[in-house]
Scaffold this motif. Structure first.
Motif, PDB file in Angstrom:
ATOM      1  N   THR A 123       0.856  -1.184   0.000  1.00  0.00           N
ATOM      2  CA  THR A 123       0.000   0.000   0.000  1.00  0.00           C
ATOM      3  C   THR A 123       0.894   1.238   0.000  1.00  0.00           C
ATOM      4  N   SER A 124       0.260   2.389   0.108  1.00  0.00           N
ATOM      5  CA  SER A 124       1.039   3.624   0.107  1.00  0.00           C
ATOM      6  C   SER A 124       1.837   3.808   1.383  1.00  0.00           C
ATOM      7  N   SER A 125       1.498   3.070   2.450  1.00  0.00           N
ATOM      8  CA  SER A 125       2.159   3.279   3.736  1.00  0.00           C
ATOM      9  C   SER A 125       2.846   2.048   4.301  1.00  0.00           C
ATOM     10  N   GLU A 141      -7.086   0.982   3.863  1.00  0.00           N
ATOM     11  CA  GLU A 141      -6.562   2.199   3.244  1.00  0.00           C
ATOM     12  C   GLU A 141      -7.189   2.372   1.875  1.00  0.00           C
ATOM     13  N   GLY A 178      -6.913   4.093  -2.071  1.00  0.00           N
ATOM     14  CA  GLY A 178      -5.829   4.361  -3.009  1.00  0.00           C
ATOM     15  C   GLY A 178      -5.316   3.098  -3.671  1.00  0.00           C
ATOM     16  N   THR A 179      -4.134   3.185  -4.248  1.00  0.00           N
ATOM     17  CA  THR A 179      -3.550   2.102  -5.025  1.00  0.00           C
ATOM     18  C   THR A 179      -2.993   1.002  -4.123  1.00  0.00           C
ATOM     19  N   HIS A 180      -3.349  -0.248  -4.432  1.00  0.00           N
ATOM     20  CA  HIS A 180      -2.811  -1.430  -3.770  1.00  0.00           C
ATOM     21  C   HIS A 180      -2.164  -2.326  -4.830  1.00  0.00           C
ATOM     22  N   GLN A 187      -7.336  -0.594  -7.301  1.00  0.00           N
ATOM     23  CA  GLN A 187      -7.672   0.616  -6.553  1.00  0.00           C
ATOM     24  C   GLN A 187      -8.706   0.293  -5.473  1.00  0.00           C
TER      25      GLN A 187
END
Length: 389
Positions: free
Chosen positions: A105-107, A138, A140-142, A167
């Motif tokens: 993920t983003s994080s 979360e 967003g993009t995965h 997404q």
């Protein structure tokens, strides 16, 4: 390595498929009147179609289920499930097979593999299967990263991986509003009303299974989303709590500070944590989703150094007859001791009965005193009176 040398093909094949529930089959009805050229032919064809609902052939919704034809949408709070299969396409035995699935993920990067142990060997035309689950937290993009490593019969170590990008969308739009209200006169503190506006921003209906408020340690909460009918608690939204696409529903909650916090006037000041909303819903054929908001905060009303509140006051009084009220004076300061003086100022309609300018004594920090006063009304009708300390 020679640049013209062809790339070596792998002995194993990797397949990844998302697991989702089927949907109800929808058809487009084609019909006409009997006097038209086709006559009753089209109507009869619809009746003979096994996918239509008997007696309601002109409805688009059928009674058959269809498997998903694409990846579909994934929404925040839902559970992402995927089927991973590694198949031995060769005619030789492959050893030390290790399959790893990570979600980027983003994080963060999460390991979703059920087991980290390698499979000793995989014979020809056999496969290794695994099902992974992950509650999406979360938006967003995965990226699902699937890596496979193995050893051939000649002892050569091989490795490859594949990436699957998708997404995660936002299913609900949640807005909150706070209302500060003076509590009932028998209470010692103020009430806070929380209005939560929840909008379905997906393209399909939702069954709202639960919308509750988990209060912080400072508050007790009462839900105001039911009414009492014949001794039973009935939801204000009816028995079918469906939320159609783009529809908004409002939920109301009442919070009261707990006794140990309410008695400390200086505690509930400034920005305070109220709690968080817990929302559970179901879509499609019972697919479950859950969201929890972050901690909701509100700015507590400021009372200055001294706070005056009414404890008791009659609803109705007789003209030109004395009546009693009880006031509560609180020293909201945490450091200063105050000397209080009572000043009584009459108006054209309300008159005080008692001695003005008298000393009330010292009031220590974070302490309170109760004051009984007597008034008299000389004018009929609804009266408004300001009391100042």
């Amino acid at each position: 390595m020679d640049a013209n040398q062809p790339k070596q093909e792998h002995l194993l094949a990797l397949k990844v498929m998302r697991l989702t529930k089927p949907t109800l089959f929808t058809n487009i009805p084609v019909t006409c009147e009997e006097r038209d050229l086709p006559g009753n032919l089209l109507n009869q064809l619809m009746k003979d179609d096994p996918s239509t609902v008997k007696g309601a052939e002109t409805l688009m919704l059928g009674e058959m289920l269809t498997l998903p034809q694409n990846f579909g949408n994934i929404f925040l709070g839902e559970t992402f499930s995927s089927y991973i299969s590694v198949h031995n396409d060769s005619n030789q035995v492959v050893k030390d097979i290790l399959v790893k699935a990570d979600l980027q993920t983003s994080s963060q990067r999460l390991n979703l593999s059920a087991s980290s142990a390698a499979v000793a060997e995989l014979k020809s035309d056999c496969c290794i299967d695994d099902v992974i689950h992950h509650e999406v937290k979360e938006i967003g993009t995965h990226i699902l990263v699937c890596a496979v490593s193995y050893t051939t019969q000649t002892g050569e170590k091989m490795y490859f991986r594949k990436f699957f990008k998708f997404q995660v969308l936002k299913p609900l739009d949640v807005k909150t509003k706070f209302y500060n209200a003076e509590s009932d006169l028998s209470s010692v503190t103020d009430e806070v009303f929380l209005e939560a506006q929840i909008q379905n921003i997906t393209t399909s209906p939702m069954f709202m299974e639960k919308v509750s408020l988990e209060p912080s340690i400072m508050y007790n909460v009462a839900e105001l989303n039911t009414v009492n009918k014949a001794g039973e608690s009935v939801s204000t939204f009816g028995s079918r709590t469906y939320l159609q696409p783009m529809d908004t529903r409002q939920y109301l909650y009442c919070l009261k500070p707990k006794q140990e916090f309410a008695e400390k006037a200086g505690v509930i000041k400034g920005v305070t944590v109220i709690g968080k909303l817990d929302i559970v819903w179901k879509t499609n054929l019972g697919e479950r989703g859950r969201l929890q908001t972050s901690q909701l905060q509100r700015m507590a009303p400021g009372y200055g150094d001294v706070r005056l509140s009414l404890e008791t006051i009659p609803d109705t009084v007789n003209l030109e007859e004395p009546f009693d009220i009880t006031c509560k004076i609180t020293n909201c300061s945490s450091e200063r001791t105050m000397d209080l003086v009572l000043e009584m100022c009459n108006t054209n309609s309300i008159h005080w009965c008692g001695v003005s300018g008298r000393q009330l004594g010292k009031l220590h920090p974070s302490s309170s005193l109760h004051l009984a006063l007597t008034l008299l009304s000389s004018v009929q009708g609804l009266q408004v009176r300001d009391i100042t300390v």
